[in-house]
Design a protein around this motif. Structure first.
Motif, PDB file in Angstrom:
ATOM      1  N   PHE A   1      31.144  45.829  26.795  1.00 37.13           N
ATOM      2  CA  PHE A   1      29.941  46.581  27.163  1.00 37.13           C
ATOM      3  C   PHE A   1      30.242  47.639  28.213  1.00 37.13           C
ATOM      4  N   VAL A   2      31.137  47.307  29.147  1.00 40.60           N
ATOM      5  CA  VAL A   2      31.472  48.218  30.232  1.00 40.60           C
ATOM      6  C   VAL A   2      32.457  49.290  29.768  1.00 40.60           C
ATOM      7  N   ILE A   3      33.435  48.874  28.969  1.00 42.80           N
ATOM      8  CA  ILE A   3      34.459  49.795  28.476  1.00 42.80           C
ATOM      9  C   ILE A   3      34.456  49.705  26.943  1.00 42.80           C
ATOM     10  N   PRO A   4      33.596  50.478  26.271  1.00 42.25           N
ATOM     11  CA  PRO A   4      33.542  50.385  24.806  1.00 42.25           C
ATOM     12  C   PRO A   4      34.920  50.580  24.168  1.00 42.25           C
ATOM     13  N   VAL A   5      35.142  49.923  23.087  1.00 40.65           N
ATOM     14  CA  VAL A   5      36.359  49.916  22.279  1.00 40.65           C
ATOM     15  C   VAL A   5      37.508  49.169  22.971  1.00 40.65           C
ATOM     16  N   ALA A   6      37.971  49.650  24.098  1.00 35.40           N
ATOM     17  CA  ALA A   6      39.112  49.032  24.774  1.00 35.40           C
ATOM     18  C   ALA A   6      38.705  47.823  25.618  1.00 35.40           C
ATOM     19  N   GLY A   7      37.429  47.597  25.807  1.00 33.79           N
ATOM     20  CA  GLY A   7      36.944  46.528  26.671  1.00 33.79           C
ATOM     21  C   GLY A   7      37.307  45.134  26.219  1.00 33.79           C
ATOM     22  N   PHE A   8      37.494  44.957  24.920  1.00 33.55           N
ATOM     23  CA  PHE A   8      37.839  43.615  24.456  1.00 33.55           C
ATOM     24  C   PHE A   8      39.272  43.239  24.821  1.00 33.55           C
ATOM     25  N   ILE A   9      40.102  44.208  25.178  1.00 32.11           N
ATOM     26  CA  ILE A   9      41.449  43.916  25.678  1.00 32.11           C
ATOM     27  C   ILE A   9      41.480  44.039  27.205  1.00 32.11           C
ATOM     28  N   LEU A  10      40.914  45.130  27.708  1.00 28.65           N
ATOM     29  CA  LEU A  10      40.948  45.360  29.150  1.00 28.65           C
ATOM     30  C   LEU A  10      40.076  44.379  29.924  1.00 28.65           C
ATOM     31  N   GLY A  11      38.977  43.914  29.329  1.00 33.34           N
ATOM     32  CA  GLY A  11      38.080  42.983  30.009  1.00 33.34           C
ATOM     33  C   GLY A  11      38.779  41.703  30.449  1.00 33.34           C
ATOM     34  N   PRO A  12      39.373  40.947  29.509  1.00 36.99           N
ATOM     35  CA  PRO A  12      40.053  39.728  29.939  1.00 36.99           C
ATOM     36  C   PRO A  12      41.286  39.995  30.804  1.00 36.99           C
ATOM     37  N   PHE A  13      41.967  41.101  30.522  1.00 34.20           N
ATOM     38  CA  PHE A  13      43.146  41.472  31.312  1.00 34.20           C
ATOM     39  C   PHE A  13      42.748  41.700  32.772  1.00 34.20           C
ATOM     40  N   LEU A  14      41.755  42.573  32.973  1.00 39.28           N
ATOM     41  CA  LEU A  14      41.307  42.883  34.330  1.00 39.28           C
ATOM     42  C   LEU A  14      40.610  41.688  34.980  1.00 39.28           C
ATOM     43  N   GLY A  15      39.854  40.940  34.182  1.00 43.95           N
ATOM     44  CA  GLY A  15      39.177  39.754  34.718  1.00 43.95           C
ATOM     45  C   GLY A  15      40.157  38.749  35.295  1.00 43.95           C
ATOM     46  N   ALA A  16      41.244  38.499  34.568  1.00 46.58           N
ATOM     47  CA  ALA A  16      42.258  37.560  35.053  1.00 46.58           C
ATOM     48  C   ALA A  16      42.947  38.098  36.306  1.00 46.58           C
ATOM     49  N   ILE A  17      43.263  39.378  36.299  1.00 46.87           N
ATOM     50  CA  ILE A  17      43.928  39.990  37.459  1.00 46.87           C
ATOM     51  C   ILE A  17      43.035  39.903  38.696  1.00 46.87           C
ATOM     52  N   ILE A  18      41.797  40.319  38.550  1.00 46.68           N
ATOM     53  CA  ILE A  18      40.869  40.318  39.688  1.00 46.68           C
ATOM     54  C   ILE A  18      40.666  38.902  40.216  1.00 46.68           C
ATOM     55  N   ALA A  19      40.507  37.947  39.310  1.00 44.94           N
ATOM     56  CA  ALA A  19      40.302  36.555  39.734  1.00 44.94           C
ATOM     57  C   ALA A  19      41.512  36.033  40.506  1.00 44.94           C
ATOM     58  N   GLU A  20      42.702  36.325  40.026  1.00 48.27           N
ATOM     59  CA  GLU A  20      43.907  35.838  40.719  1.00 48.27           C
ATOM     60  C   GLU A  20      44.054  36.490  42.093  1.00 48.27           C
ATOM     61  N   ILE A  21      43.744  37.764  42.184  1.00 46.66           N
ATOM     62  CA  ILE A  21      43.868  38.452  43.474  1.00 46.66           C
ATOM     63  C   ILE A  21      42.814  37.949  44.460  1.00 46.66           C
ATOM     64  N   LEU A  22      41.566  37.825  43.989  1.00 46.87           N
ATOM     65  CA  LEU A  22      40.483  37.437  44.895  1.00 46.87           C
ATOM     66  C   LEU A  22      40.484  35.952  45.239  1.00 46.87           C
ATOM     67  N   VAL A  23      40.689  35.105  44.248  1.00 45.66           N
ATOM     68  CA  VAL A  23      40.562  33.668  44.479  1.00 45.66           C
ATOM     69  C   VAL A  23      41.888  33.043  44.927  1.00 45.66           C
ATOM     70  N   LYS A  24      42.955  33.348  44.239  1.00 43.28           N
ATOM     71  CA  LYS A  24      44.250  32.715  44.524  1.00 43.28           C
ATOM     72  C   LYS A  24      45.147  33.541  45.441  1.00 43.28           C
ATOM     73  N   LYS A  25      44.684  34.723  45.798  1.00 43.52           N
ATOM     74  CA  LYS A  25      45.435  35.607  46.704  1.00 43.52           C
ATOM     75  C   LYS A  25      46.841  35.909  46.195  1.00 43.52           C
ATOM     76  N   GLN A  26      46.956  36.080  44.879  1.00 42.48           N
ATOM     77  CA  GLN A  26      48.250  36.398  44.260  1.00 42.48           C
ATOM     78  C   GLN A  26      48.589  37.864  44.517  1.00 42.48           C
ATOM     79  N   ASP A  27      49.864  38.186  44.474  1.00 49.02           N
ATOM     80  CA  ASP A  27      50.281  39.582  44.577  1.00 49.02           C
ATOM     81  C   ASP A  27      49.976  40.280  43.249  1.00 49.02           C
ATOM     82  N   ILE A  28      49.991  41.579  43.247  1.00 44.51           N
ATOM     83  CA  ILE A  28      49.585  42.363  42.075  1.00 44.51           C
ATOM     84  C   ILE A  28      50.518  42.134  40.891  1.00 44.51           C
TER      85      ILE A  28
END
Length: 160
Positions: free
Chosen positions: A96-123
């Motif tokens: 919904f946020v990123i039409p067409v590419a969102g079905f790949i970028l959504g889970p990719f970015l979601g996992a990255i953001i969650a790891e950085i914010l919650v687990k304090k992982q490096d990029i």
């Protein structure tokens, strides 16, 4: 009228396969909906208890495949429960946020953001985990596509 029913049944099957690319679409409901439409439009006689038991097992396989593929891939790439939740949320809102590419970028970015914010992982580690979530998404789509095809083929074997 018979032709219209068959068009609707096949249309429901097509939507179910579109759900492999757009996971917000509940594929299994469209498949079962097609079976029910057939039963109401034509007859439930050929859709006996064995048909429904077989299909029920495959419905469970669809849910299990979807769940396990994501967890296994994310964990294999070093992810945590946070990245699993992040990728799940990303797959829901990404298209919904990123039409067409969102079905790949959504889970990719979601996992990255969650790891950085919650687990304090490096990029670098977070990106690796994000890749794992995309691998899980594609693995799940392939397995679910095979299971859905089996369900539909079995349906046609039974009714034709």
């Amino acid at each position: 009228m018979e032709l219209l029913y068959w068009i609707l049944i096949i249309g429901l099957f097509v939507v179910a396969f579109i759900g492999l690319v757009f996971p917000i679409i509940p594929s299994v409901f469209f498949i079962v909906g097609a079976f029910l439409l057939y039963g109401f439009a034509f007859s439930f006689a050929s859709l006996n208890i064995w048909f429904w038991l077989f299909q029920g097992v495959f419905v469970l396989l669809l849910f299990i495949a979807d769940y396990l593929a994501n967890i296994i891939s994310v964990k294999k790439f070093g992810g945590s429960n946070a990245s699993i939740w992040g990728s799940t949320i990303g797959i829901i809102i990404g298209p919904f946020v990123i039409p067409v590419a969102g079905f790949i970028l959504g889970p990719f970015l979601g996992a990255i953001i969650a790891e950085i914010l919650v687990k304090k992982q490096d990029i670098k580690t977070s990106i690796k985990i994000g890749v794992g979530s995309v691998v899980g998404l594609f693995s799940s789509a392939i397995v679910k596509g095979i299971v859905q095809a089996i369900m539909i083929i079995y349906f046609f074997i039974v009714v034709l």
